[in-house]
Each structure stands twice: as structure tokens, then as C-alpha cells.
Design a protein around this motif. Structure first.
Motif, PDB file in Angstrom:
ATOM      1  N   GLU A  83      36.787  42.308  56.761  1.00 59.16           N
ATOM      2  CA  GLU A  83      38.041  42.510  57.327  1.00 59.16           C
ATOM      3  C   GLU A  83      39.144  42.647  56.500  1.00 59.16           C
ATOM      4  OE1 GLU A  83      40.843  39.266  60.037  1.00 59.16           O
ATOM      5  OE2 GLU A  83      39.313  38.592  58.872  1.00 59.16           O
ATOM      6  N   VAL A  84      39.998  43.438  57.167  1.00 54.60           N
ATOM      7  CA  VAL A  84      41.352  43.691  56.119  1.00 54.60           C
ATOM      8  C   VAL A  84      42.572  42.792  56.739  1.00 54.60           C
ATOM      9  CG1 VAL A  84      42.853  45.501  55.654  1.00 54.60           C
ATOM     10  CG2 VAL A  84      40.506  46.015  55.635  1.00 54.60           C
ATOM     11  N   VAL A  85      43.137  42.377  55.599  1.00 56.37           N
ATOM     12  CA  VAL A  85      44.393  41.615  56.139  1.00 56.37           C
ATOM     13  C   VAL A  85      45.501  42.045  55.132  1.00 56.37           C
ATOM     14  CG1 VAL A  85      43.049  39.637  56.930  1.00 56.37           C
ATOM     15  CG2 VAL A  85      43.998  39.819  54.586  1.00 56.37           C
ATOM     16  N   TYR A  86      46.761  41.662  55.796  1.00 57.16           N
ATOM     17  CA  TYR A  86      48.028  42.208  54.889  1.00 57.16           C
ATOM     18  C   TYR A  86      48.722  40.852  54.699  1.00 57.16           C
ATOM     19  CZ  TYR A  86      47.180  47.151  55.525  1.00 57.16           C
ATOM     20  OH  TYR A  86      46.788  48.371  55.548  1.00 57.16           O
ATOM     21  N   THR A  87      49.346  40.943  53.402  1.00 58.07           N
ATOM     22  CA  THR A  87      49.970  39.513  53.033  1.00 58.07           C
ATOM     23  C   THR A  87      51.294  39.922  52.076  1.00 58.07           C
ATOM     24  OG1 THR A  87      49.706  37.394  52.130  1.00 58.07           O
ATOM     25  CG2 THR A  87      48.682  39.235  51.160  1.00 58.07           C
ATOM     26  N   ARG A  88      52.431  38.976  52.306  1.00 59.31           N
ATOM     27  CA  ARG A  88      53.531  39.437  51.699  1.00 59.31           C
ATOM     28  C   ARG A  88      53.451  38.945  50.027  1.00 59.31           C
ATOM     29  NH1 ARG A  88      58.051  36.797  54.953  1.00 59.31           N
ATOM     30  NH2 ARG A  88      59.711  37.819  53.068  1.00 59.31           N
ATOM     31  N   ALA A  89      52.525  37.863  49.847  1.00 63.14           N
ATOM     32  CA  ALA A  89      52.432  37.261  48.274  1.00 63.14           C
ATOM     33  C   ALA A  89      50.636  36.759  48.256  1.00 63.14           C
ATOM     34  CB  ALA A  89      53.283  36.289  48.046  1.00 63.14           C
ATOM     35  N   LEU A  90      50.563  36.879  47.140  1.00 61.41           N
ATOM     36  CA  LEU A  90      49.206  36.510  46.991  1.00 61.41           C
ATOM     37  C   LEU A  90      49.069  35.479  45.672  1.00 61.41           C
ATOM     38  CD1 LEU A  90      45.976  38.652  46.865  1.00 61.41           C
ATOM     39  CD2 LEU A  90      46.169  36.997  45.161  1.00 61.41           C
ATOM     40  N   VAL A  91      48.306  34.347  45.947  1.00 57.51           N
ATOM     41  CA  VAL A  91      48.036  33.338  45.092  1.00 57.51           C
ATOM     42  C   VAL A  91      46.858  33.136  44.560  1.00 57.51           C
ATOM     43  CG1 VAL A  91      48.168  30.757  44.492  1.00 57.51           C
ATOM     44  CG2 VAL A  91      50.209  31.700  45.829  1.00 57.51           C
ATOM     45  N   ASN A  92      46.595  33.610  43.237  1.00 56.68           N
ATOM     46  CA  ASN A  92      45.029  33.320  42.598  1.00 56.68           C
ATOM     47  C   ASN A  92      44.837  31.840  42.187  1.00 56.68           C
ATOM     48  OD1 ASN A  92      42.929  33.766  41.143  1.00 56.68           O
ATOM     49  ND2 ASN A  92      43.880  35.162  39.853  1.00 56.68           N
ATOM     50  N   ALA A  93      44.124  31.072  42.999  1.00 56.90           N
ATOM     51  CA  ALA A  93      44.035  29.754  42.500  1.00 56.90           C
ATOM     52  C   ALA A  93      42.515  29.582  42.555  1.00 56.90           C
ATOM     53  CB  ALA A  93      44.637  28.742  43.513  1.00 56.90           C
TER      54      ALA A  93
ATOM     55  N   ALA B 282      54.773  43.689  45.425  1.00 58.18           N
ATOM     56  CA  ALA B 282      54.410  42.279  45.924  1.00 58.18           C
ATOM     57  C   ALA B 282      53.950  41.203  45.126  1.00 58.18           C
ATOM     58  CB  ALA B 282      53.421  42.668  47.027  1.00 58.18           C
ATOM     59  N   PRO B 283      54.468  40.020  45.212  1.00 63.37           N
ATOM     60  CA  PRO B 283      54.227  39.044  44.082  1.00 63.37           C
ATOM     61  C   PRO B 283      52.537  38.532  44.035  1.00 63.37           C
ATOM     62  CG  PRO B 283      55.355  38.041  45.739  1.00 63.37           C
ATOM     63  CD  PRO B 283      55.335  39.491  46.123  1.00 63.37           C
ATOM     64  N   VAL B 284      52.244  38.171  42.658  1.00 62.09           N
ATOM     65  CA  VAL B 284      51.064  37.663  42.834  1.00 62.09           C
ATOM     66  C   VAL B 284      51.046  36.402  41.920  1.00 62.09           C
ATOM     67  CG1 VAL B 284      50.008  38.997  41.263  1.00 62.09           C
ATOM     68  CG2 VAL B 284      48.234  37.638  42.155  1.00 62.09           C
ATOM     69  N   LEU B 285      50.888  35.067  42.125  1.00 58.42           N
ATOM     70  CA  LEU B 285      51.016  34.090  41.143  1.00 58.42           C
ATOM     71  C   LEU B 285      49.530  33.647  40.859  1.00 58.42           C
ATOM     72  CD1 LEU B 285      52.885  31.802  40.204  1.00 58.42           C
ATOM     73  CD2 LEU B 285      52.239  30.575  42.124  1.00 58.42           C
ATOM     74  N   SER B 286      49.266  33.521  39.675  1.00 57.42           N
ATOM     75  CA  SER B 286      47.999  33.054  39.140  1.00 57.42           C
ATOM     76  C   SER B 286      48.081  31.665  38.278  1.00 57.42           C
ATOM     77  CB  SER B 286      47.559  33.922  38.013  1.00 57.42           C
ATOM     78  OG  SER B 286      47.165  35.168  38.823  1.00 57.42           O
ATOM     79  N   VAL B 287      47.118  30.903  38.867  1.00 55.07           N
ATOM     80  CA  VAL B 287      47.147  29.363  38.433  1.00 55.07           C
ATOM     81  C   VAL B 287      46.001  29.135  37.203  1.00 55.07           C
ATOM     82  CG1 VAL B 287      46.737  27.144  39.084  1.00 55.07           C
ATOM     83  CG2 VAL B 287      47.662  28.739  40.507  1.00 55.07           C
ATOM     84  N   PHE B 288      46.606  28.513  36.173  1.00 58.37           N
ATOM     85  CA  PHE B 288      45.805  28.452  34.960  1.00 58.37           C
ATOM     86  C   PHE B 288      45.811  26.990  34.770  1.00 58.37           C
ATOM     87  CE2 PHE B 288      46.767  32.707  34.558  1.00 58.37           C
ATOM     88  CZ  PHE B 288      45.918  33.425  34.182  1.00 58.37           C
ATOM     89  N   GLY B 289      44.624  26.280  34.498  1.00 60.61           N
ATOM     90  CA  GLY B 289      44.652  24.676  34.347  1.00 60.61           C
ATOM     91  C   GLY B 289      44.884  24.090  35.123  1.00 60.61           C
ATOM     92  N   GLY B 290      45.351  22.913  35.239  1.00 66.89           N
ATOM     93  CA  GLY B 290      45.614  21.757  36.208  1.00 66.89           C
ATOM     94  C   GLY B 290      44.469  20.614  36.057  1.00 66.89           C
ATOM     95  N   LYS B 291      44.821  19.542  37.005  1.00 69.41           N
ATOM     96  CA  LYS B 291      43.701  18.652  37.156  1.00 69.41           C
ATOM     97  C   LYS B 291      44.000  17.998  38.382  1.00 69.41           C
ATOM     98  CE  LYS B 291      46.337  14.955  34.280  1.00 69.41           C
ATOM     99  NZ  LYS B 291      45.705  13.775  34.579  1.00 69.41           N
ATOM    100  N   LEU B 292      43.187  17.158  38.966  1.00 64.19           N
ATOM    101  CA  LEU B 292      43.440  16.529  40.259  1.00 64.19           C
ATOM    102  C   LEU B 292      44.280  15.738  40.560  1.00 64.19           C
ATOM    103  CD1 LEU B 292      41.330  16.086  42.948  1.00 64.19           C
ATOM    104  CD2 LEU B 292      40.776  13.912  41.734  1.00 64.19           C
TER     105      LEU B 292
END
Length: 501
Positions: A199-209, A347-357
């Protein structure tokens, strides 16, 4: 067929991805959350299950992280009173490791750095006279007690995903991001389901989590560079028959600088962990080694009179913590804080590094604040909102449980307690029309009935027996191999029946 469009595509169904998707839905956006496996299928179900400030992080001078974490304990207690509960920790004083004055100073900071409403302050105890000292070696005379919280990590992820969906977002498990590229001011993303459907979808922004896969997604799926990287650190846990009576946990110091917890678990077990070992392989192929089992048993043996042996281990599991690579050589010293990187080239992409519960909610809030300039209609909520299942009268779980026992008095008290903890106020949806256990359908063992299994399939994206036994219910710990096999067979038949109409 016209491709669907979304405001935000979130890649990764762990606690950070689910939290961000939930916050996006709360802010009025239309998010799509995709997870290549099961929700909380990796790191987010392989944690120590703690919502805590991180006492040892004070020694590393991570005061901002500790302050934020301490504040989140009280917030999550209110948001999910069925999933998060206070827990007392006993710290036996080992004179050869840290002086008592240093521990007192650390606990004083712990008591006062973060906002504290329900949790009590720390205090000292005589381990020779206090009941909580009885399981320990007689050489330990002095101890300290402080409060943190325990949480059902996998169900915390589910609660966020459910809330996202109920607010208009879309959640798809067993769905992989194959490739994405920018087309003008949006992303064009190619998705593939476990059945092979594309499937192909379009999105205004992407979050890489994507957690341990965050760099892989950046480089292989988005074909972008990465100035930051993750250090994958394996943390392993073991589960053994309960080492002590009572509701308290123990925090044990090791000469190598590690901290290991002994936690009451599932009524009749102890959960012991964790280790810190750099992992250089596939994050999807991680196991608790025999050497780690021996390490944990030996450390507990330095403190407990009746320590566990490797032969007593009934379950072992490991997860890869995707920590932000701050170039620390000691895995235990690598920061548990999170870093967010926003790529604004188109178009923005936000990547998440690290973190904890513990800090997932703050991470999600900061992630959405970073993306706010791209969404005029985004309206982030001013205050934390109750999670799915957490709408209990007065936020009082015990009162809710007592009411449930009056309403469903024909069900076993232990069964009701477990279901109330798992589902919170959704218990009434699960048990609608139930008078006694005959209304629950087939019994698979250890209090797992057909009614619950079907509910988990229909409402909580459960596909396999593993999803149910080891993430959503933990019944795998209590069921025999034959009982587990019967569930596998039943689910296979149920799916064939559904597929055949």
C-alpha cells in the motif's frame, strides 16, 4: 485506488512510537502508527517494568533526566492507576561499595528533586529487626527504603495505541515501512503487511521511532544520512520462584557498578535484572545467555540467604535498549536520556534516539512540540489525559476492584484482580453479560478463558499465542506446555474459521 493521506506517519510500535501517535491524535492530527511486528514486541516488553527516577543516574549527574523521571511517576500513577502502582525498594547497605552518607544524600535528592504527592519519603531501617531484612544475609545490618513505581510495560504501550485509535488515529501492526521518499512537501511511503499486501500512503511528516532499528530506517528506508547513532545495549532478565514474601522489591549493588533489581512478579515469582552488554548484532535476534543467568544468580547470592540457581529459572528474556551513543565506553554509564533530531529538508522527519519507559510521555510531548510549526491546527493538551482503562472513580484502584468483586462475585477473586489490573475500566466491556465462569467459554488454563482471548484478538491486535501469553496477559508463566499448545491450536482453528467466513 486513491492512496490514503495522513498528517503523520509514526514508524515503530514501542512505547515511544505509541506515545507520539497518541499525542498526535490528542492534538487533533490524523496519525498512522505502523509496527513491523506486535505492539511492544521488542524492547518495550523486555524492560524491568519500572517507572522510576533512576537513583544511580544521580551519580552520573543526569539531574535533568532524574527530575523529569521523578515527576513522571506521579503523572503516570494518575493517568493509568490500573497499570502503574507504587512499590517500596529496599537498598541493603554494602559498606565496601558506597558510604552510608552518600546514599543518604542521594535519597535526599531523590525525595526533593521531583514533585511528590502520593509517594512517601525515604527512610532507614535495621535489617536485623525489620521483616524485610529476613531474606538477606545476616552481614547486612543497615538498609534504606525508598519509593518508586512498577508498571505493566507492554500494556502501557497498548493503552497509548488504543487511545490513539479511539481519538481517530490508525494503528497497523504486522506492517512494515518498505521505503519512503519526499514528494514536494509530503512523504510518499510504501507499506507492506505480513500477508504481503502493499500500500502507498502520503503523509505531511514522518516520525522514526523504530528503537534499535532507528538508524536502519533512516539509511535504508528513508535513504538519509544520520549524524547521530544508537548504542545497542542488551539487558537480560530472569524469572524464578519468589525469593521472599511481601510486596517489597530489593535493589542490589555490584562491585562492577551495576544495579540489579529483585522485584515481586506475577504473584509467586521474582523478576531479576538487568545486565548491560553492548550488542552489535541484529536487534531482532537477542537472547539472555547462560553467562548472564549465572551473573544475576551470583549477585543475588551475595545478598540473599537462599539465592536462586540457574536450574530454577522459569523464564528468561532480553531486550536491546537503543541508547543515544554518547561515546561512553562503559555500557552502564551511557545516558538513558533521549535525543530528538528533526530533518527539515523538505517534508520533516523526526528521529528518536534513546529514551526510557518512565519518560515516554515527556518525549512524546517534546516530539510534537518540534513538529508543531508544520501543523497550524495542532493543539497540544495542556494537561495529561487519562489513558484507556484508567478512568477509575477517584483514580482509586482498590475501590474499583471492590466494586468489581460485588458486581462479578461469582468469578474467582484472583481472576478478577488480574483482569482489573490489565483492563481497568474496560473490564466492564470484557465481562458484559457474564454471570459466572460458564459464560467465559473454554478455559485454556491459569485463568485464561476464551472470552478474554477473543477480546484480545478483536480489540487489542493480538494475532499469535505469544502476543497473548507473554505480552498481554503473562499467562505463559503460569500455564503448562500442553496448555500453551492447546491455545496455539485453538487460535489456528479460530483464524481458519474466520478466514473461511
Amino acid at each position: 485506488m486513491t492512496a490514503k493521506s495522513y498528517d503523520l506517519l509514526v514508524v515503530g510500535g514501542g512505547i515511544n512510537g505509541a506515545g507520539i501517535a497518541n499525542h498526535a491524535a490528542q492534538a487533533g492530527l490524523n496519525p498512522l502508527l505502523v509496527e513491523q511486528g506486535d505492539l511492544a514486541g521488542a524492547t518495550s516488553s523486555a524492560s524491568s517494568k519500572l517507572i522510576h527516577g533512576g537513583l544511580r543516574y544521580l551519580e552520573q549527574r543526569q539531574f535533568r533526566l532524574v527530575r523529569e523521571s521523578l515527576g513522571e511517576r506521579e503523572v503516570l500513577l494518575k493517568m493509568a492507576p490500573h497499570l502503574v502502582r507504587p512499590l517500596s525498594f529496599v537498598l541493603p547497605h554494602h559498606a565496601g561499595l558506597r558510604p552510608a552518607w552518600l546514599i543518604r544524600l542521594g535519597l535526599f535528592c531523590y525525595d526533593h528533586l521531583g514533585g511528590r504527592e502520593r509517594l512517601p519519603t525515604s527512610y532507614g531501617i535495621n535489617l536485623r529487626r525489620h521483616a524485610w531484612g529476613e531474606p538477606l544475609q545476616p552481614a547486612f545490618r543497615k538498609g534504606f527504603v525508598y519509593a518508586d513505581c512498577w508498571a505493566d510495560d507492554a500494556r502501557l504501550v497498548l493503552a497509548n495505541a488504543l487511545q490513539c485509535q479511539e481519538l481517530g488515529g490508525t494503528v497497523r501492526t504486522r506492517t512494515r515501512l518498505e521505503l519512503a521518499h519526499r514528494e514536494g512537501r509530503q512523504w510518499r511511503a510504501e507499506l507492506r503487511s505480513a500477508t504481503g499486501q502493499s500500500e502507498v500512503v502520503y503523509t505531511r511528516a514522518l516520525v522514526n521511532a523504530a528503537g534499535p532499528w532507528v538508524e536502519q530506517v533512516l539509511k535504508q528506508r528513508l535513504r538519509l544520512g544520520a549524524r547521530d547513532s544508537v548504542k545497542m545495549v542488551k539487558g537480560s532478565h530472569i524469572v524464578v520462584p519468589a525469593l521472599h514474601p511481601g510486596p517489597q522489591a530489593y535493589i542490589l549493588q555490584h562491585q562492577d557498578g551495576r544495579i540489579v533489581f529483585v522485584l515481586p512478579y506475577e504473584g509467586r515469582f521474582s523478576l531479576i535484572g538487568t545486565t548491560d552488554i553492548v550488542h552489535d548484532g541484529d536487534p531482532g535476534e537477542v537472547h539472555c545467555s547462560d553467562a548472564e543467568v549465572s551473573y544475576l544468580c551470583e549477585l543475588v547470592g551475595q545478598y540473599f540467604q537462599r539465592p536462586p540457581t540457574p536450574e530454577q529459572v522459569v523464564w528468561r528474556f532480553a531486550g536491546v535498549r537503543p541508547l543515544y551513543d554518547d561515546r561512553s565506553e562503559n555500557p552502564s554509564a551511557i545516558t538513558r536520556d533521549y535525543t530528538l533530531r528533526l530533518d527539515r529538508e523538505g517534508a520533516p522527519v523526526l528521529s528518536v534516539f534513546g529514551g526510557k519507559l518512565t519518560t515516554y510521555r515527556q518525549l512524546a510531548r517534546h516530539a510534537m512540540q518540534s513538529l508543531q510549526p508544520y501543523f497550524d491546527r495542532m493543539r497540544l493538551p495542556d494537561n495529561p489525559t487519562t489513558l484507556v482503562g484508567g478512568d477509575l472513580p477517584g483514580g482509586d484502584f482498590e475501590a474499583f476492584l471492590q466494586d468489581a468483586r460485588l458486581r462479578y462475585g461469582e468469578l474467582e477473586p484472583d481472576l478478577l484482580l488480574r483482569l482489573a489490573r490489565q483492563f481497568g475500566d474496560r473490564l466492564h466491556k470484557l465481562l458484559a453479560g457474564v454471570r459466572d465462569t460458564t459464560d467465559l467459554g473454554q478455559h485454556f488454563g491459569a485463568g485464561l478463558y476464551e472470552r478474554e482471548v477473543r477480546y484480545l484478538q478483536l480489540e487489542e491486535w493480538a494475532v499469535s499465542a505469544e502476543d497473548i501469553l507473554w505480552r498481554r496477559t503473562k499467562r505463559g508463566l503460569h500455564m503448562s506446555a500442553a496448555e500453551q499448545a492447546a491455545l496455539v491450536e485453538w487460535m489456528a482453528g479460530s483464524q481458519r474459521y474466520s478466514a473461511g467466513g
